[in-house]
Motif scaffolding. Structure first.
Motif, PDB file in Angstrom:
ATOM      1  N   SER A 171      52.827  55.272   0.394  1.00 16.31           N
ATOM      2  CA  SER A 171      52.032  54.734   1.503  1.00 16.31           C
ATOM      3  C   SER A 171      50.570  55.154   1.374  1.00 16.31           C
ATOM      4  CB  SER A 171      52.604  55.215   2.844  1.00 16.31           C
ATOM      5  OG  SER A 171      52.630  56.623   2.873  1.00 16.31           O
ATOM      6  N   THR A 212      64.236  50.727   7.186  1.00 24.43           N
ATOM      7  CA  THR A 212      64.973  49.812   8.059  1.00 24.43           C
ATOM      8  C   THR A 212      66.482  49.969   7.921  1.00 24.43           C
ATOM      9  OG1 THR A 212      63.152  48.246   7.809  1.00 24.43           O
ATOM     10  CG2 THR A 212      65.230  47.358   8.617  1.00 24.43           C
ATOM     11  N   ILE A 246      52.547  47.855  10.872  1.00 20.69           N
ATOM     12  CA  ILE A 246      53.206  46.652  10.370  1.00 20.69           C
ATOM     13  C   ILE A 246      53.423  45.718  11.554  1.00 20.69           C
ATOM     14  CG2 ILE A 246      54.380  47.800   8.450  1.00 20.69           C
ATOM     15  CD1 ILE A 246      56.956  47.783  10.134  1.00 20.69           C
ATOM     16  N   ASP A 305      53.247  43.694   6.081  1.00 20.61           N
ATOM     17  CA  ASP A 305      52.562  44.941   5.719  1.00 20.61           C
ATOM     18  C   ASP A 305      51.070  44.701   5.946  1.00 20.61           C
ATOM     19  OD1 ASP A 305      51.801  47.329   4.655  1.00 20.61           O
ATOM     20  OD2 ASP A 305      52.541  46.925   2.628  1.00 20.61           O
ATOM     21  N   GLN A 351      52.456  50.230   2.963  1.00 19.25           N
ATOM     22  CA  GLN A 351      53.192  50.916   4.015  1.00 19.25           C
ATOM     23  C   GLN A 351      54.678  50.848   3.674  1.00 19.25           C
ATOM     24  OE1 GLN A 351      52.424  52.964   5.992  1.00 19.25           O
ATOM     25  NE2 GLN A 351      54.063  53.094   7.479  1.00 19.25           N
ATOM     26  N   ASN A 385      58.489  52.822  11.108  1.00 17.47           N
ATOM     27  CA  ASN A 385      57.295  52.554  10.300  1.00 17.47           C
ATOM     28  C   ASN A 385      56.820  53.920   9.810  1.00 17.47           C
ATOM     29  OD1 ASN A 385      55.248  51.178   9.081  1.00 17.47           O
ATOM     30  ND2 ASN A 385      53.946  51.133  10.896  1.00 17.47           N
ATOM     31  N   CYS A 386      57.125  54.200   8.565  1.00 15.88           N
ATOM     32  CA  CYS A 386      57.088  55.571   8.023  1.00 15.88           C
ATOM     33  C   CYS A 386      55.789  56.335   8.341  1.00 15.88           C
ATOM     34  CB  CYS A 386      57.301  55.530   6.509  1.00 15.88           C
ATOM     35  SG  CYS A 386      57.503  57.157   5.785  1.00 15.88           S
ATOM     36  N   ALA A 401      51.393  52.730  13.046  1.00 16.71           N
ATOM     37  CA  ALA A 401      51.722  53.695  12.000  1.00 16.71           C
ATOM     38  C   ALA A 401      52.513  54.849  12.603  1.00 16.71           C
ATOM     39  CB  ALA A 401      50.436  54.224  11.367  1.00 16.71           C
ATOM     40  N   HIS A 432      58.213  53.290  15.949  1.00 21.13           N
ATOM     41  CA  HIS A 432      59.520  52.726  15.632  1.00 21.13           C
ATOM     42  C   HIS A 432      59.765  51.446  16.422  1.00 21.13           C
ATOM     43  CE1 HIS A 432      60.121  55.543  19.029  1.00 21.13           C
ATOM     44  NE2 HIS A 432      60.780  54.495  19.523  1.00 21.13           N
ATOM     45  N   ALA A 466      58.433  50.409   5.429  1.00 21.46           N
ATOM     46  CA  ALA A 466      59.172  50.100   6.658  1.00 21.46           C
ATOM     47  C   ALA A 466      60.627  50.490   6.420  1.00 21.46           C
ATOM     48  CB  ALA A 466      59.038  48.631   7.001  1.00 21.46           C
ATOM     49  N   CYS A 522      60.852  59.687   9.288  1.00 20.73           N
ATOM     50  CA  CYS A 522      61.575  58.458   9.636  1.00 20.73           C
ATOM     51  C   CYS A 522      62.871  58.777  10.363  1.00 20.73           C
ATOM     52  CB  CYS A 522      61.875  57.652   8.380  1.00 20.73           C
ATOM     53  SG  CYS A 522      60.425  56.754   7.785  1.00 20.73           S
TER      54      CYS A 522
END
Ligand SMILES: [Zn+2]
Length: 216
Positions: free
Chosen positions: A202, A50, A209, A41, A46, A193-194, A23, A26, A48, A127
């Protein structure tokens, strides 16, 4: 936090590589043309965040605008072709147990934390910071902050209202849901991965993830 559940149950064959992204952490890596990438997930809800780049020329990268226009639809799911800034296919979504992914809402940043939430959230992890950290630690990919563009938010729920507004809504994903893509060219994959604690997408609780990569 619960321990992440392994994704072996849903994997059809042993993957070439697997990466757990904690969590708020990156990932940056390469995917060859024809390889399959599954993003799982693990605990649900969650996001992601990207970005994809042409590995041979990172000036060509994922384009939300070209993708949305060419598919004639706002959300991404099975059958979606992710297009580049040169309107070429980069990856194709071949499987999706979540059902819908956002490419409109953008990524969180210290600036958006202050605008969306409160001034005192500015210092919170975001992020954009995650991506910057990844490219700073991996100069071999040739990315700079100018290469950070609009992105895909896998598993994130940002419905468009009848009036044309964006609603950052509660997530529609769940534990073990995944999205699977096949690469149409050699690509660099950059994922945050936020770490967002202020967003209902979230569940105010970022979770890990997992990435699985197969040769074909
Ligand atoms: Zn975020």
């Amino acid at each position: 936090m619960n321990a992440p559940s392994p994704a072996q149950d849903t994997a059809p064959m042993p993957p070439l590589a697997r990466h757990l992204i904690e969590a708020g952490d990156h990932f940056i890596g390469r995917l060859q043309q024809g390889q399959r990438l599954r993003i799982v997930d693990l605990e649900g809800n969650q996001a992601a965040d990207t970005l994809f780049y042409n590995a041979c020329d990172v000036a060509e990268r994922y384009s939300a605008v070209d993708t949305v226009r060419e598919q004639g639809s706002l959300y991404l799911t099975t059958g979606s072709v992710l297009r580049s800034t040169l309107n070429r296919p980069m990856l194709r979504i071949v499987d999706d147990s979540c059902g819908r992914h956002d490419t409109l809402g953008g990524a969180c940043s210290s600036e958006s934390n202050t605008v969306r939430y409160a001034l005192d959230r500015r210092h919170m992890h975001s992020c954009r910071d995650n991506w910057m950290l990844a490219i700073a630690h991996h100069p071999e990919y040739g990315l700079t902050k100018r290469d950070i563009g609009h992105n895909i938010n896998f598993f994130m729920n940002v419905p468009v209202t009848p009036e044309g507004g964006l609603d950052f809504a509660e997530g529609i994903s769940g534990p073990g849901k995944y999205v699977e893509l096949v690469s149409e060219m050699d690509v660099v994959v950059l994922i945050s991965n936020c770490p967002q604690l202020n967003n209902p997408c979230s569940g105010f609780d970022p979770t890990p993830i997992e990435l699985l990569i197969w040769r074909h």
